[in-house]
Enzyme design. Structure first.
Site, short mmCIF file in Angstrom:
data_model
loop_
_atom_site.label_atom_id
_atom_site.label_comp_id
_atom_site.label_asym_id
_atom_site.label_seq_id
_atom_site.Cartn_x
_atom_site.Cartn_y
_atom_site.Cartn_z
N LYS A 1 0.87 -1.19 0.00
CA LYS A 1 0.00 0.00 0.00
C LYS A 1 0.90 1.23 0.00
O LYS A 1 1.44 1.62 1.01
CB LYS A 1 -0.85 -0.05 1.26
CG LYS A 1 -2.13 0.68 1.34
CD LYS A 1 -2.31 2.10 1.05
CE LYS A 1 -2.31 3.15 2.06
NZ LYS A 1 -1.81 4.41 1.50
N GLY B 1 6.49 5.22 8.22
CA GLY B 1 5.67 6.43 8.16
C GLY B 1 5.75 7.18 9.47
O GLY B 1 6.75 7.10 10.18
N SER B 2 4.67 7.89 9.78
CA SER B 2 4.70 8.81 10.93
C SER B 2 4.33 8.10 12.23
O SER B 2 3.65 7.05 12.22
CB SER B 2 3.73 9.95 10.68
OG SER B 2 2.42 9.43 10.60
N GLU C 1 8.95 1.70 11.23
CA GLU C 1 10.09 2.59 10.94
C GLU C 1 9.52 4.00 10.90
O GLU C 1 8.81 4.35 9.96
CB GLU C 1 10.70 2.25 9.58
CG GLU C 1 11.38 0.91 9.49
CD GLU C 1 12.69 0.84 10.25
OE1 GLU C 1 13.15 1.89 10.77
OE2 GLU C 1 13.24 -0.26 10.34
N CYS D 1 13.67 10.54 6.79
CA CYS D 1 13.39 10.18 8.19
C CYS D 1 14.60 10.44 9.08
O CYS D 1 14.47 10.87 10.21
CB CYS D 1 12.95 8.74 8.27
SG CYS D 1 14.09 7.61 7.49
N GLU E 1 9.66 16.70 14.37
CA GLU E 1 10.12 16.42 13.01
C GLU E 1 9.41 17.36 12.03
O GLU E 1 8.19 17.38 11.97
CB GLU E 1 9.79 14.97 12.65
CG GLU E 1 10.35 14.55 11.33
CD GLU E 1 9.94 13.14 10.95
OE1 GLU E 1 8.75 12.80 11.07
OE2 GLU E 1 10.82 12.37 10.54
P1 NAD Z 1 2.07 8.73 7.11
O1 NAD Z 1 2.14 8.01 8.41
O2 NAD Z 1 1.11 9.83 6.98
O3 NAD Z 1 1.74 7.72 5.93
C1 NAD Z 1 2.49 6.55 5.70
C2 NAD Z 1 1.60 5.51 5.05
O4 NAD Z 1 0.58 5.15 5.96
C3 NAD Z 1 0.89 6.00 3.79
O5 NAD Z 1 0.82 4.93 2.87
C4 NAD Z 1 -0.49 6.35 4.30
O6 NAD Z 1 -1.51 6.28 3.33
C5 NAD Z 1 -0.69 5.26 5.34
N1 NAD Z 1 -1.70 5.59 6.35
C6 NAD Z 1 -2.05 6.82 6.81
N2 NAD Z 1 -3.02 6.69 7.74
C7 NAD Z 1 -3.28 5.38 7.88
C8 NAD Z 1 -4.16 4.62 8.69
N3 NAD Z 1 -4.99 5.20 9.54
N4 NAD Z 1 -4.13 3.27 8.58
C9 NAD Z 1 -3.28 2.66 7.74
N5 NAD Z 1 -2.44 3.32 6.92
C10 NAD Z 1 -2.42 4.67 6.99
O7 NAD Z 1 3.54 9.19 6.82
P2 NAD Z 1 4.05 10.04 5.58
O8 NAD Z 1 3.65 11.45 5.80
O9 NAD Z 1 3.64 9.36 4.31
O10 NAD Z 1 5.63 9.86 5.71
C11 NAD Z 1 6.40 10.69 6.48
C12 NAD Z 1 6.77 9.97 7.77
O11 NAD Z 1 7.45 8.76 7.47
C13 NAD Z 1 7.76 10.80 8.56
O12 NAD Z 1 7.42 10.79 9.92
C14 NAD Z 1 9.07 10.08 8.33
O13 NAD Z 1 10.02 10.29 9.31
C15 NAD Z 1 8.64 8.67 8.24
N6 NAD Z 1 9.65 7.86 7.55
C16 NAD Z 1 10.40 6.97 8.27
C17 NAD Z 1 11.40 6.21 7.65
C18 NAD Z 1 12.23 5.21 8.43
O14 NAD Z 1 12.83 4.33 7.81
N7 NAD Z 1 12.31 5.32 9.74
C19 NAD Z 1 11.62 6.37 6.30
C20 NAD Z 1 10.85 7.28 5.60
C21 NAD Z 1 9.86 8.01 6.23
#
Ligand code: NAD
Length: 495
Positions: free
Chosen positions: A185, A238-239, A261, A295, A396
């Protein structure tokens, strides 16, 4: 490297990939995809709804439990993963162009930082299928007791938009190598490379259901995956905010396993004996590379009082010269922020930095020069006089905003370095290597770089302490996330 401006993008078919078939979403949902550099919507991606999620989960279960995937020899699985890695490498420019169009990162960064490393991770993973072994245990009594390391099952890989290809491959590599079936996804902002990856997997011969690709929004698509009882594990990047929702979803349903992550607020600690020129260059790219949408971005620089002014002078001079503009132009050093929403978040943080008393040394505003007025461009931004309690020192930002903080002794540097809820990465700059190693042990971070920054290798695990996450991507340790242990006891007769 080709001139990306003269290349025609090869966009994927606007369909979901479920059970080896390209299908339209059951409810006809779509996600518009915008080019962050121009503001134009250039693609309507399909958006999977709950019925599509259900279909994909069943297809993945079949592939995992009874389909050809479950019967495939490990060496054959290895060959398929290798084919995918090689195909991605061969088509790296094609993927990078699409990555640049959907994300706003430069074409160069898309190849070197996203597509090529993604291919490398798949190639590395392709070596594992016939090397993941169990063990025989020396237990008391008359037993033959062994441990099988078995695939965890159906994996939902939920990934963000900043490295859409690479992060998908970080999940796909170990999941496929261990024999799991996957539902990928991608982020609603960057679904295209994931869709192309699905097409590539089909082309190279992955059996139906092994890799399903479901673009869509966090809700309902991601939520439906997180709440589906047929999903055994979520591999998430993600976040922190979304991670908490996933934890709730898992707790409310089938206790599916999770690896997380998450974000970071990574400090770069610079001592007076550091090679300042190298440190400046690393700090520059550490925060402005990939537009700061990284990240592990080195978003805090902690610099000793003796070097502070010289460091700031050099870094600000470099930041002012940074070439911001068309991501497809080979001369561009920084492209466009991924979305208007992200741009507004960055602006809010700049305002909070100013109102909390930090000094804006450069940037701090949108870059609207010429054709950039239509896109999400932002000037490289440096704040000095940042205090540990300020929001720009704690949260962040995920944009090209650096917070410079001053320290006068090592204890203060360590307190500041560890003084956030995150613990993803850190770096230490000094010629006193013993001091660096001693400090590395005290820094609360999953990765510590000494006299370097942002180094990655498929052999090296990556992941966070504290609220930066659970589990590790990359390396042999990633395989642990996708397997579970089964202990088998056999009573032996006396002979
Ligand atoms: P996000 O959490 O908003 O989204 C990440 C993914 O989760 C997307 O595919 C989104 O559609 C999905 N998502 C959102 N809400 C959801 C829910 N309720 N249920 C299931 N899936 C859901 O994050 P973002 O804004 O896309 O990415 C930025 C974040 O990712 C930052 O915090 C960054 O630090 C982190 N990140 C971490 C790493 C790592 O390896 N540690 C790498 C890259 C990014």
């Amino acid at each position: 490297m080709s001139d990306a401006r003269s290349m025609a993008p090869r966009l994927p078919e606007p369909k979901l990939l479920i059970d080896g078939e390209s299908v339209a979403p059951a409810d006809g949902g779509t996600v518009p995809v915008t080019n962050p550099a121009t503001g134009e919507i250039f693609f309507q991606a399909p958006a999977a709804g709950p019925a599509d999620v259900d279909k994909a989960v069943h297809a993945a279960r079949r592939a995992f439990e009874s389909g050809p995937w479950s019967r495939m020899n490990p060496s054959a699985r290895a060959k398929l993963i290798r084919k995918l890695a090689d195909a991605l490498w061969e088509r790296r420019e094609e993927f990078a162009l699409v990555a640049s169009l959907e994300n706003g990162k430069t074409f160069r960064e898309a190849i070197r930082g996203d597509v090529a490393p993604g291919s490398a991770t798949l190639a590395y993973a392709s070596e594992w299928p016939n090397k993941v072994t169990g063990e025989v245990l020396p237990v008391d009594g008359n037993f033959h007791t062994y441990v099988l390391r078995e695939p965890v099952g159906v994996v939902a890989a939920i990934v963000p938009w900043n490295y859409a290809t690479c992060l998908a491959c970080w999940k796909l590599g170990p999941a496929l190598a261990t024999g799991c079936a996957v539902i990928l996804k991608p982020s609603e902002l960057t679904p295209l490379t994931a869709m192309k990856l699905g097409e590539l997997a089909r082309e190279v011969g992955f059996p139906p259901g092994v890799l399903n690709v479901l673009p869509g929004y966090g809700a309902p698509t991601g939520e439906a995956l997180a709440r589906h009882a047929g999903v055994d594990k979520i591999a998430f990047t993600g976040s922190v905010r979304t991670a908490r929702r996933l934890l709730h979803a898992s707790a409310d349903t089938n206790l599916k396993k999770l690896t997380l992550e998450l974000g970071g607020k990574s400090p770069q600690v610079i001592f007076p004996d550091a090679d300042l020129a190298r440190a400046v260059e690393a700090c520059f790219w550490g925060i402005f590379g990939n537009k700061g949408e990284v990240c592990n971005a080195g978003s805090r620089v902690l610099v000793h009082g003796k070097s502070h002014d010289a460091f700031v002078e050099k870094l600000v001079a470099r930041a002012r010269q940074m070439v911001v503009g068309d991501p497809l132009d080979a001369r561009t050093e920084m492209g466009a922020q991924v979305s208007q929403h992200q741009l507004e978040t960055i602006l809010r943080y700049v305002e909070s930095g100013k109102s909390e008393g930090a000094t804006l040394a450069c940037g701090g505003e949108r870059d609207r020069e010429g054709a950039k007025a239509k896109g999400n461009f932002f000037k490289p931004t440096v704040f000095t006089d940042v205090q540990p309690h300020m929001r720009i020192a704690q949260e962040e930002i995920f944009g090209p905003v650096l917070s410079v903080m001053r320290f006068d002794d090592e204890a203060a540097a360590l307190r500041m370095a560890n003084g956030t809820s995150y613990g993803l990465a850190a770096s230490i700059w000094t010629r006193d290597v013993a001091r660096a190693h001693a400090l590395a042990r005290k820094v609360q971070a999953g990765v510590v770089w000494i006299n370097c920054f942002n180094e990655f290798d498929d052999a090296a695990p990556f992941g966070g302490y504290k609220e930066s996450g659970w589990g590790r991507d990359l390396s042999a340790h990633a395989l642990e996330n996708y397997t579970q242990l089964k202990t088998v006891w056999t009573h032996l007769p006396e002979v």
